[in-house]
Design an enzyme around this catalytic site. Structure first.
Site, PDB file in Angstrom:
ATOM      1  N   SER A  17       8.247   5.641   7.765  1.00 62.62           N
ATOM      2  CA  SER A  17       8.896   4.401   8.228  1.00 62.62           C
ATOM      3  C   SER A  17      10.178   4.171   7.422  1.00 62.62           C
ATOM      4  CB  SER A  17       7.955   3.219   8.041  1.00 62.62           C
ATOM      5  OG  SER A  17       7.813   2.928   6.650  1.00 62.62           O
ATOM      6  N   ASP A  32       9.123   6.698  12.034  1.00 60.09           N
ATOM      7  CA  ASP A  32       8.342   5.619  12.661  1.00 60.09           C
ATOM      8  C   ASP A  32       9.192   4.349  12.739  1.00 60.09           C
ATOM      9  OD1 ASP A  32       6.005   4.418  13.659  1.00 60.09           O
ATOM     10  OD2 ASP A  32       5.314   3.809  11.663  1.00 60.09           O
ATOM     11  N   HIS A  55      -0.135  -4.326  15.189  1.00 60.06           N
ATOM     12  CA  HIS A  55      -0.049  -3.736  13.847  1.00 60.06           C
ATOM     13  C   HIS A  55      -0.816  -4.560  12.820  1.00 60.06           C
ATOM     14  CE1 HIS A  55       3.596  -1.852  15.678  1.00 60.06           C
ATOM     15  NE2 HIS A  55       3.100  -0.810  15.041  1.00 60.06           N
ATOM     16  N   GLY A 114      -0.581   0.623  16.306  1.00 65.64           N
ATOM     17  CA  GLY A 114      -1.571  -0.381  15.908  1.00 65.64           C
ATOM     18  C   GLY A 114      -2.992   0.085  16.151  1.00 65.64           C
ATOM     19  N   ASN A 167      -1.317   6.117  16.191  1.00 67.31           N
ATOM     20  CA  ASN A 167      -0.710   5.755  14.896  1.00 67.31           C
ATOM     21  C   ASN A 167      -1.676   4.978  14.014  1.00 67.31           C
ATOM     22  OD1 ASN A 167       1.550   6.742  16.164  1.00 67.31           O
ATOM     23  ND2 ASN A 167       2.830   4.953  15.750  1.00 67.31           N
ATOM     24  N   ARG A 174      -4.236   2.124   3.956  1.00 65.90           N
ATOM     25  CA  ARG A 174      -3.951   1.133   2.906  1.00 65.90           C
ATOM     26  C   ARG A 174      -5.246   0.472   2.442  1.00 65.90           C
ATOM     27  NH1 ARG A 174       1.629  -1.886   4.825  1.00 65.90           N
ATOM     28  NH2 ARG A 174       2.678  -0.009   5.524  1.00 65.90           N
ATOM     29  N   ARG A 176      -4.239   7.960 -13.026  1.00 67.63           N
ATOM     30  CA  ARG A 176      -4.635   9.222 -12.399  1.00 67.63           C
ATOM     31  C   ARG A 176      -6.117   9.237 -12.033  1.00 67.63           C
ATOM     32  NH1 ARG A 176      -1.663  12.803 -16.898  1.00 67.63           N
ATOM     33  NH2 ARG A 176      -2.901  11.323 -18.111  1.00 67.63           N
TER      34      ARG A 176
END
Ligand code: G3H
Ligand code: 13P
Ligand code: ZN
Length: 316
Positions: free
Chosen positions: A48, A81, A179, A211, A253, A259, A280
């Protein structure tokens, strides 16, 4: 191997959908490649405008080129995107992208056609394909907020005219999804009747579903149990990906779900280990969990185990 997006669609059309996953950093990139190798799936990496500025675009490109060399068995396309016109032209000229999306869906029909046509003419000179959008999804995409109440589904007759006049190569349609993490309050979902009507007007033409995250309840519950405050919400039923694919949806998509995996892993890690500060350790857990998530999604999309079919098509 980076391949044209159109080649992936040729193999997938009417049979399965290609997962299009957004990446922003190295951990997402590693998890994505690992998940697609584990599930033997072709895939699309989406970048994006936000990602191009968060991790500088040259760094993202270098990371993807490195991943291509590290994992030579992979087959994927690289896609811009939700591009605006200037970013589309820049990506076309860069020689790195397999395809770009020009998102002018907020413009009136004629302006959307004109803008998309300018991008398509430029892209086609460079052998790159163009995704356009018609209709409006609810939710938030980049800096454009569209109130869900005013979201309007793609009109099938307009879709046919739009494709003929704009010369786009695939079409993102508003078919009920939106979305972000807050999609459906009740039992809503994909408007299959609308997908069918669009497919009837545009047989064989690749459709795209934005979405598409499923916003798993168990993920949201775990995030909230670890200190998050996400509202109760629902996304797209992932068992509907394949039925949509059979109707010509070639590209699905998914960004928000990734996330959520990141947020769950990190919230739980630091809740359970409050004295830790080495990023890490949760980073490794995230890469493994994201790979697992991607492999599971590819199975539902039907793209798992399609790598050989794509390789055969590419070799022709
Ligand atoms: O639809 C938008 C994608 O989820 C990308 O989100 O613009 O915040 O990177 P972003
Ligand atoms: P989600 O927010 O449902 O993951 O959708 C992502 C998307 O459409 C990216 O273009
Ligand atoms: Zn989108």
């Amino acid at each position: 191997m980076i391949v044209p997006t159109s080649k992936l669609f040729e193999v997938a059309y009417g049979k399965f959908a290609i997962g299009a996953y957004n990446i922003n950093n190295a951990e997402q990139t590693m998890g994505l490649f690992r998940g697609c190798i584990d599930s033997k799936a072709p895939f699309i990496i989406q970048i994006s405008r936000g990602a191009r500025s968060y991790t500088e675009k040259r760094l993202l490109e270098a990371m993807i080129r490195a991943a291509e060399a590290i994992f030579p068995e992979t087959i994927f396309a690289v896609h811009l995107d939700h591009g605006d016109e200037a970013t589309c032209h820049e990506c076309i000229e860069s020689g790195f992208y397999s395809s770009v999306m020009i998102d002018a869906s907020h413009e009136p029909f004629a302006a959307n056609v004109a803008l998309t046509r300018r991008v398509a003419d430029h892209a086609h000179q460079h052998g790159i394909s163009v995704e356009a959008e018609l209709g409006m999804l609810g939710g938030v995409e980049e800096d454009i907020a569209v109130d869900e109440r005013h979201a309007c589904l793609t009109d099938p007759d307009q879709a046919k005219e739009f494709v003929a006049r704009s010369h786009c190569d695939s079409l993102a349609c508003a078919i009920g999804t939106s979305h972000g993490a807050y999609k459906f309050s009740g039992g809503q979902g994909i408007h299959f009747d609308r997908v069918k009507a669009i497919r009837e007007r545009l047989p064989g033409f690749p459709l795209v579903m934005h979405g598409s995250s499923s916003v798993p309840k168990e993920e949201v519950d775990r995030i909230n149990a670890a200190g998050g405050q996400l509202k109760g919400t629902a996304g797209v039923d992932p068992h509907q990906y394949l039925p949509a694919a059979k109707l010509g949806v070639c590209k699905v998509n998914i960004d928000t779900d990734g996330r959520l995996v990141w947020t769950r892993v990190h919230r739980e890690y630091f809740r359970d280990k409050p004295s830790e500060f080495d990023f890490r350790s949760p980073g490794k857990i995230f890469m493994a969990e994201y790979a697992k998530f991607i492999a599971g999604r590819n199975a539902l999309l039907g793209s798992a185990n399609q790598l050989d079919a794509v390789r055969t098509r590419i070799a022709r």
